[in-house]
Design an enzyme around this catalytic site. Structure first.
Site, PDB file in Angstrom:
ATOM      1  NE  ARG A   1      61.620  40.095  16.749  1.00 51.98           N
ATOM      2  CZ  ARG A   1      61.496  40.431  18.037  1.00 51.98           C
ATOM      3  NH1 ARG A   1      62.543  40.517  18.818  1.00 51.98           N
ATOM      4  NH2 ARG A   1      60.320  40.672  18.560  1.00 51.98           N
TER       5      ARG A   1
ATOM      6  CD  GLU B   1      54.845  42.056  28.598  1.00 48.32           C
ATOM      7  OE1 GLU B   1      55.117  41.404  27.575  1.00 48.32           O
ATOM      8  OE2 GLU B   1      54.569  41.545  29.707  1.00 48.32           O
TER       9      GLU B   1
ATOM     10  CE  LYS C   1      60.782  43.388  26.061  1.00 47.91           C
ATOM     11  NZ  LYS C   1      59.590  44.230  26.240  1.00 47.91           N
TER      12      LYS C   1
HETATM   13  P1  ATP Z   1      61.939  40.987  22.909  1.00 49.85           P
HETATM   14  O1  ATP Z   1      61.468  39.996  21.899  1.00 49.85           O
HETATM   15  O2  ATP Z   1      63.283  41.569  22.642  1.00 49.85           O
HETATM   16  O3  ATP Z   1      61.833  40.499  24.292  1.00 49.85           O
HETATM   17  P2  ATP Z   1      59.439  42.192  22.647  1.00 49.85           P
HETATM   18  O4  ATP Z   1      59.013  42.082  21.246  1.00 49.85           O
HETATM   19  O5  ATP Z   1      58.859  41.249  23.613  1.00 49.85           O
HETATM   20  O6  ATP Z   1      61.002  42.218  22.737  1.00 49.85           O
HETATM   21  P3  ATP Z   1      57.870  44.489  23.224  1.00 49.85           P
HETATM   22  O7  ATP Z   1      57.912  45.314  24.445  1.00 49.85           O
HETATM   23  O8  ATP Z   1      56.697  43.629  22.998  1.00 49.85           O
HETATM   24  O9  ATP Z   1      59.196  43.633  23.206  1.00 49.85           O
HETATM   25  O10 ATP Z   1      58.180  45.360  21.937  1.00 49.85           O
HETATM   26  C1  ATP Z   1      57.600  46.579  21.636  1.00 49.85           C
HETATM   27  C2  ATP Z   1      57.664  46.773  20.166  1.00 49.85           C
HETATM   28  O11 ATP Z   1      58.989  46.709  19.702  1.00 49.85           O
HETATM   29  C3  ATP Z   1      56.880  45.707  19.413  1.00 49.85           C
HETATM   30  O12 ATP Z   1      56.114  46.332  18.428  1.00 49.85           O
HETATM   31  C4  ATP Z   1      57.933  44.832  18.829  1.00 49.85           C
HETATM   32  O13 ATP Z   1      57.477  44.287  17.629  1.00 49.85           O
HETATM   33  C5  ATP Z   1      59.094  45.814  18.617  1.00 49.85           C
HETATM   34  N1  ATP Z   1      60.377  45.119  18.637  1.00 49.85           N
HETATM   35  C6  ATP Z   1      60.862  44.320  19.616  1.00 49.85           C
HETATM   36  N2  ATP Z   1      62.055  43.797  19.268  1.00 49.85           N
HETATM   37  C7  ATP Z   1      62.347  44.287  18.041  1.00 49.85           C
HETATM   38  C8  ATP Z   1      63.433  44.119  17.126  1.00 49.85           C
HETATM   39  N3  ATP Z   1      64.471  43.343  17.419  1.00 49.85           N
HETATM   40  N4  ATP Z   1      63.383  44.791  15.959  1.00 49.85           N
HETATM   41  C9  ATP Z   1      62.353  45.584  15.657  1.00 49.85           C
HETATM   42  N5  ATP Z   1      61.299  45.777  16.460  1.00 49.85           N
HETATM   43  C10 ATP Z   1      61.281  45.137  17.641  1.00 49.85           C
END
Ligand code: ATP
Ligand code: MG
Length: 581
Positions: free
Chosen positions: A280, A54, A290
């Site tokens: 994760r 996102e 984020k």
């Molecule tokens: P955050 O939780 O850090 O704000 P998010 O999951 O909201 O991150 P997205 O932009 O939705 O961020 O993430 C894009 C992809 O990256 C998704 O498939 C998510 O599952 C993966 N992702 C995000 N954080 C991690 C992590 N710490 N380890 C592995 N994959 C991750």
């Protein structure tokens, strides 16, 4: 043993969970699923994945794990990986993020080969899917307020209650939904909900919201829409629109899988995809959400998303991390379903391993102390030959100017050395790296009693070219020539947080309370060997005895700025050697 120590132990295991797939090489559980699907010719033997960020922040090291999995698996199985922005929440999203994410994925070494997509490109099709759900009697317009909807949802132990609007006719729903789109209603007055099961043990299945009214300008669609689809709905259907076969995501989406499948099933989409969840990445001493990273940026607690202390990819890049080291780290941590916390020392270990092979060595003095060689002629400059990289003969050698006045590190001299101090002291002899043996004869102090320079005599016969030293010298010091060296500013970093788990807000403390007040130290009066004067931003060096450093874009004419990427001391190697992993 309590849970946290156990977790710690797990996290220090450099060998990831592996699953044997037949007699083939060991595969992680996701690769095993994909291999099995290939074998069974599922999806016609096709593999298609996507990385779906996102655009509401910069990518961090956790995303790197996801990127390595999504692009890595597609690459290994002859498939394709799309880059898709799941941009369904206009109030939080921005083109700045869209651009930085593309730059970071490329930097990490992956390419979407032109398959760059946006969920917002599918808004019209998603709307059509919503209309189809209404026609099928599987979605309805609810006119309860957000609070009332929350009230009706129930809890893990209590079933939800149905909305009084749940049984509106398809005609009425269609009409209302059209009017929602046409902008006839205020924000928050109506939502479109899936009609599934208010008593489901899975809260995600209790008539989740599909669309809400939100008058916000979208970074791509502008003001064309005042209703926006919710993430689960948009995500599942975007996957099927793109023909994604394996929709790989993190564990928090596990409970969303039934809903993901429900959309694809009820709408009888052409291409079904399988959602697979993995744990994760969590790193100790680090926050990874984020939202929290954005807060640090917005409150000015760091200099920006690319502050070299940030776990963002742009921060790590500025710090001097190589994409290779991050990929090798992701490889090492592997892919599993079990949640754990990885020791940040493993990331640093992967970095050192890579930099050791590629970084040119250089001489730099962080806190200079003038050393005068009284028996060295004043107008003479000698050229010393230095090895650029002992790990790589092809890197060659370079010339270091040596003269009567040098700088050494302040901490390499002590007037009254304790027993275990083997470096320079009055009457003591040391070797100067790639140069002569010198013996300290005198110490000069200012009015305040501070040492301002030291005097030495050198042994003209001691230039061996080999830095092993003589029986007289127990230490080899780095140095630069006073008149030839150039000034530099050096920024030393420590962990951004002073505790292993800054997001553990148990004691009612906010994560920001754990920021390390000493995470940045700036030293402005460093001296570096003259050959580095023209180094460009992003170039990396090993300053002998001091660590790996990278030229920062803040460098200005006449003053290079270096970030210390990492010290030379490898905590991970120590952990592994001591057998505590
Ligand atoms: P955050 O939780 O850090 O704000 P998010 O999951 O909201 O991150 P997205 O932009 O939705 O961020 O993430 C894009 C992809 O990256 C998704 O498939 C998510 O599952 C993966 N992702 C995000 N954080 C991690 C992590 N710490 N380890 C592995 N994959 C991750
Ligand atoms: Mg997310």
């Amino acid at each position: 043993m309590d849970a946290s120590t156990k977790n710690d132990k797990n996290s220090r295991n450099p060998e990831p969970d592996r699953m044997e797939a037949g007699n083939a090489a060991a595969l992680d559980f996701i690769r095993a699923i994909v291999a099995e699907d290939m074998k069974n010719n599922k999806n016609g033997g096709r593999v298609a994945t996507r990385f779906p960020p996102e655009p509401n922040g910069y990518l961090h090291i956790g995303h790197a794990k996801a990127i390595c999995i999504d692009f890595g698996i597609a690459g290994e199985f002859g498939g394709a990986c799309n880059l898709r922005f799941d941009d369904t929440n206009p109030t939080k999203e921005d083109v700045e993020y869209v651009e930085s994410i593309q730059e970071d994925v490329h930097w990490l070494g992956f390419d979407w080969e032109g398959r760059l997509y946006f969920a917002s490109d599918y808004f019209e099709r998603l709307y059509e899917y919503a209309v189809k759900l209404i026609r099928l009697g599987k979605a309805y317009v609810d006119s309860l307020s957000a609070d009332e909807i929350r009230d009706h949802r129930g809890t893990l132990t209590l079933p939800g209650r149905e909305s009084p609007y749940r049984n509106r006719s398809a005609e009425e729903n269609l009409e209302l939904f059209k009017r929602m789109r046409a902008g006839e209603f205020e924000d928050g007055t109506h939502v479109l909900r899936a009609k599934i099961d208010m008593a489901s043990p899975n809260l995600n299945m209790r008539d989740p919201t599909l669309y809400r009214i939100r008058r916000a300008t979208h970074h791509r669609t502008g003001d064309a829409w005042c209703i926006y689809p919710m993430y689960d709905f948009a995500h599942s259907l975007s996957d099927s629109i793109e023909g994604i076969t394996h929709s790989i995501c993190t564990l928090e989406f596990e409970d969303h899988r039934p809903l993901y499948d429900w959309f694809q099933e009820v709408l009888q989409v052409e291409s079904r995809s399988q959602q697979i969840e993995f744990a994760r990445l969590n790193l100790n001493y680090t926050v990874m959400s984020k939202r929290k990273l954005l807060e640090l940026v917005q409150k000015g607690l760091v200099s920006g998303w690319d502050d070299p202390r940030m776990p963002t990819l742009c921060g790590l890049r500025r710090r001097g991390y190589t994409p290779e080291s991050i990929r090798s780290f992701c490889d090492r941590i592997g892919v599993a379903k079990r949640d754990n916390v990885v020791d940040v020392a493993l990331l640093e270990h992967s970095l050192r391993e890579d930099l050791n092979l590629r970084a040119q060595r250089a001489m730099s003095v962080l806190r200079p102390l003038r050393l005068v060689i009284d028996n060295f002629p004043e107008d003479r400059t000698e050229e010393m030959q230095a090895v650029n990289n002992p790990e790589d003969a092809s890197a060659g050698t370079r010339i270091l100017p040596f003269s009567r006045e040098l700088f050494i590190e302040q901490e390499d001299f002590l007037e009254n050395p304790p027993k275990k101090f083997f470096r320079l002291a009055p009457g003591r002899t040391v070797r100067l790296r790639y140069a002569y043996l010198v013996t300290c004869t005198d110490v000069v102090k200012n009015d305040k009693g501070e040492i301002v320079e030291i005097h030495c005599l050198y042994d003209p016969e001691s230039l061996t070219g080999d830095c092993a030293g003589s029986p007289k010298a127990k230490a080899t010091l780095h140095w630069v020539s006073a008149q030839h060296s150039v000034p530099a500013e050096v920024r030393l970093y420590d962990r951004l947080f002073s505790v292993e788990n800054p997001v553990d807000e148990k004691e009612g403390k906010d994560f920001k309370a754990y920021l390390n007040p000493n995470s940045l130290e700036i030293i402005r009066s460093c001296r570096i060997e003259p050959g580095l004067a023209k180094a460009k931003a992003g170039e990396r060096f090993q300053f002998e005895r001091l660590g790996y450093f990278c030229v920062d874009p803040d460098s200005r004419p006449g003053v290079l700025v270096f970030n210390r990427t990492v010290t030379l001391r490898d905590a991970w190697a120590r952990i592994v050697r001591s057998g505590s992993h």
